[in-house]
Design a protein around this motif. Sequence first.
Motif, mmCIF file in Angstrom:
data_model
loop_
_atom_site.group_PDB
_atom_site.id
_atom_site.type_symbol
_atom_site.label_atom_id
_atom_site.label_comp_id
_atom_site.label_asym_id
_atom_site.label_seq_id
_atom_site.Cartn_x
_atom_site.Cartn_y
_atom_site.Cartn_z
ATOM 1 N N ASP A 273 0.856 -1.204 -0.216
ATOM 2 C CA ASP A 273 0.026 -0.023 0.081
ATOM 3 C C ASP A 273 0.958 1.093 0.070
ATOM 4 O O ASP A 273 1.521 1.691 1.040
ATOM 5 C CB ASP A 273 -0.884 -0.019 1.381
ATOM 6 N N ALA A 274 0.799 2.075 -1.011
ATOM 7 C CA ALA A 274 1.752 3.242 -1.139
ATOM 8 C C ALA A 274 1.128 4.210 -0.478
ATOM 9 O O ALA A 274 2.314 5.351 -0.132
ATOM 10 C CB ALA A 274 1.638 3.687 -2.843
ATOM 11 N N THR A 275 0.126 4.323 0.110
ATOM 12 C CA THR A 275 -0.441 5.480 0.889
ATOM 13 C C THR A 275 -0.024 5.638 2.401
ATOM 14 O O THR A 275 -0.041 6.543 2.945
ATOM 15 C CB THR A 275 -2.130 5.488 0.800
ATOM 16 N N GLY A 276 0.392 4.174 2.673
ATOM 17 C CA GLY A 276 0.860 4.294 3.991
ATOM 18 C C GLY A 276 -0.277 3.981 5.236
ATOM 19 O O GLY A 276 -0.414 3.529 6.153
ATOM 20 N N PHE A 277 -1.452 4.149 4.630
ATOM 21 C CA PHE A 277 -2.797 3.640 5.338
ATOM 22 C C PHE A 277 -2.857 2.392 5.978
ATOM 23 O O PHE A 277 -2.983 2.158 7.123
ATOM 24 C CB PHE A 277 -4.032 4.396 4.595
ATOM 25 N N LEU A 278 -2.846 1.564 5.080
ATOM 26 C CA LEU A 278 -2.873 0.082 5.389
ATOM 27 C C LEU A 278 -1.678 -0.334 6.029
ATOM 28 O O LEU A 278 -1.964 -1.154 7.118
ATOM 29 C CB LEU A 278 -2.730 -0.588 4.243
ATOM 30 N N LYS A 279 -0.643 0.070 6.093
ATOM 31 C CA LYS A 279 0.656 0.047 6.903
ATOM 32 C C LYS A 279 0.157 0.396 8.311
ATOM 33 O O LYS A 279 0.529 -0.130 9.189
ATOM 34 C CB LYS A 279 1.715 0.434 6.225
ATOM 35 N N SER A 280 -0.303 1.414 8.548
ATOM 36 C CA SER A 280 -0.563 2.039 9.716
ATOM 37 C C SER A 280 -1.710 1.077 10.602
ATOM 38 O O SER A 280 -1.487 0.865 11.587
ATOM 39 C CB SER A 280 -1.325 3.584 9.729
ATOM 40 N N LYS A 281 -2.550 0.746 9.753
ATOM 41 C CA LYS A 281 -3.679 -0.050 10.437
ATOM 42 C C LYS A 281 -3.021 -1.478 10.807
ATOM 43 O O LYS A 281 -3.368 -2.210 11.632
ATOM 44 C CB LYS A 281 -4.996 -0.276 9.433
ATOM 45 N N TYR A 282 -1.951 -1.973 9.761
ATOM 46 C CA TYR A 282 -1.383 -3.164 10.059
ATOM 47 C C TYR A 282 -0.640 -3.117 11.478
ATOM 48 O O TYR A 282 -0.772 -4.069 12.180
ATOM 49 C CB TYR A 282 -0.436 -3.557 8.885
ATOM 50 N N ASP A 283 0.118 -2.114 11.472
ATOM 51 C CA ASP A 283 1.012 -1.965 12.916
ATOM 52 C C ASP A 283 -0.056 -1.992 14.006
ATOM 53 O O ASP A 283 0.119 -2.431 15.297
ATOM 54 C CB ASP A 283 1.770 -0.698 12.633
ATOM 55 N N GLU A 284 -1.024 -1.426 13.882
ATOM 56 C CA GLU A 284 -1.990 -1.135 15.131
ATOM 57 C C GLU A 284 -2.404 -2.554 15.151
ATOM 58 O O GLU A 284 -2.691 -3.018 16.580
ATOM 59 C CB GLU A 284 -3.171 -0.175 14.751
ATOM 60 N N GLN A 285 -3.181 -3.402 14.434
ATOM 61 C CA GLN A 285 -3.458 -4.764 14.542
ATOM 62 C C GLN A 285 -2.330 -5.684 15.273
ATOM 63 O O GLN A 285 -2.654 -6.398 16.000
ATOM 64 C CB GLN A 285 -3.826 -5.263 13.226
ATOM 65 N N GLN A 286 -1.228 -5.322 14.813
ATOM 66 C CA GLN A 286 0.009 -6.349 15.261
ATOM 67 C C GLN A 286 -0.087 -6.327 16.880
ATOM 68 O O GLN A 286 0.215 -7.018 17.365
ATOM 69 C CB GLN A 286 1.150 -5.853 14.606
ATOM 70 N N LYS A 287 -0.357 -4.919 17.222
ATOM 71 C CA LYS A 287 -0.064 -4.812 18.831
ATOM 72 C C LYS A 287 -1.453 -5.293 19.404
ATOM 73 O O LYS A 287 -1.329 -6.106 20.536
ATOM 74 C CB LYS A 287 -0.246 -3.434 18.829
ATOM 75 N N ASN A 288 -2.466 -5.014 18.689
ATOM 76 C CA ASN A 288 -3.711 -5.852 19.297
ATOM 77 C C ASN A 288 -3.762 -7.365 19.058
ATOM 78 O O ASN A 288 -4.088 -8.101 20.097
ATOM 79 C CB ASN A 288 -4.875 -5.545 18.492
ATOM 80 N N LEU A 289 -3.006 -8.006 17.980
ATOM 81 C CA LEU A 289 -2.888 -9.410 18.032
ATOM 82 C C LEU A 289 -2.081 -10.008 19.015
ATOM 83 O O LEU A 289 -2.313 -11.137 19.390
ATOM 84 C CB LEU A 289 -2.249 -9.803 16.839
ATOM 85 N N GLU A 290 -0.972 -9.343 19.626
ATOM 86 C CA GLU A 290 -0.426 -9.634 20.892
ATOM 87 C C GLU A 290 -1.287 -9.814 22.153
ATOM 88 O O GLU A 290 -1.089 -10.670 22.774
ATOM 89 C CB GLU A 290 0.913 -8.684 21.062
#
Length: 326
Positions: A273-290
């Motif tokens: 994702d070139a916009t960075g939006f999906l990467k931001s959501k992905y990083d947030e999900q990784q914290k929540n997946l922990e």
Amino acid sequence: MKQLLGQRIKFLFFGGKGGVGKTVVAAATALYLAEAAGEKTLLASFNPVHSLSSVFGQDLSGGVVKEVAGARNLWAVEVQYDDIVERYKTRITTLLREMLKMAELSVDIKPLVDIATTNPAFHEAAAFDKMMDVVLKEGANFDRVVFDMAAVANAVRLIGLSKLYGAWLQRTIKMRMETLSLKEQLSFRKEKVKEEIEKDPVLHELQDLYQRYMKVRAVLTDPAATRFVFVTIPTVLSISVVQRFIEMVKAYEIPFGGVVVNMVIPREEAERDATGFLKSKYDEQQKNLELVRRSFAPHILASVRLFPEDIVGLERLRQFMKELVS
């Protein structure tokens, strides 16, 4: 997930916070049992906001069991709350009328019925009555029954009635028997009154309800027959809801089956994702997946990726099913 389904648990309940995809998970599970496992399966929706018809892309409404077109061994029913509430209201009206008739009281029962049926728990009681029908009647016709439940608070209240309903019935039966006994004692024609009491329709109705309740209660609390599975997504709110309601389900003695984590963003999709939006959501999900791992391991049944399109129709359901049961 495959391990749970391999245990041949007959009744599987799926619940979770609204918007987490519990209907899709329930539908994909039912499709797996019907097609991959080759078992005659019923998918029953007790969600007042039905979406089975939308998920399968065909009309499954009407409150009757319908064969799912294009799927082998799969049937579905969207339980109509308005219909079951109206039938339950009729039953309550009949019971009240009979009780007042025996007491020879001339009372307009409509206000009493209105009070009883506007109680917040009335809809759950009516739905539980219908659930008893599905478990006892439809359950005999199918190898597996998968329940798509309402948002988790309503679902747990409904399931919780399996414990409270019995206590209410026992108390009501006792009151009815005490009333009949008093009538017999005060009567001059005891033999005739005794004969009437033995045929008392109210007592028979209550005892029949209690017998059905006992059978359903035995099924719902049996780990070999029933499991309640929660669906969540990697958000703090959804996870906290499941944490809270797992304890409630256990308190009602309903066997807990595990947790499905849905809508997980794949790393490769986030990196593309070139916009960075999906990467931001992905990083947030990784914290929540922990947080998911800390909260629910070893009870995590499956982790399903976020699909780029809505899961509608049998082919997309089959794609979802492969990830759910892999």
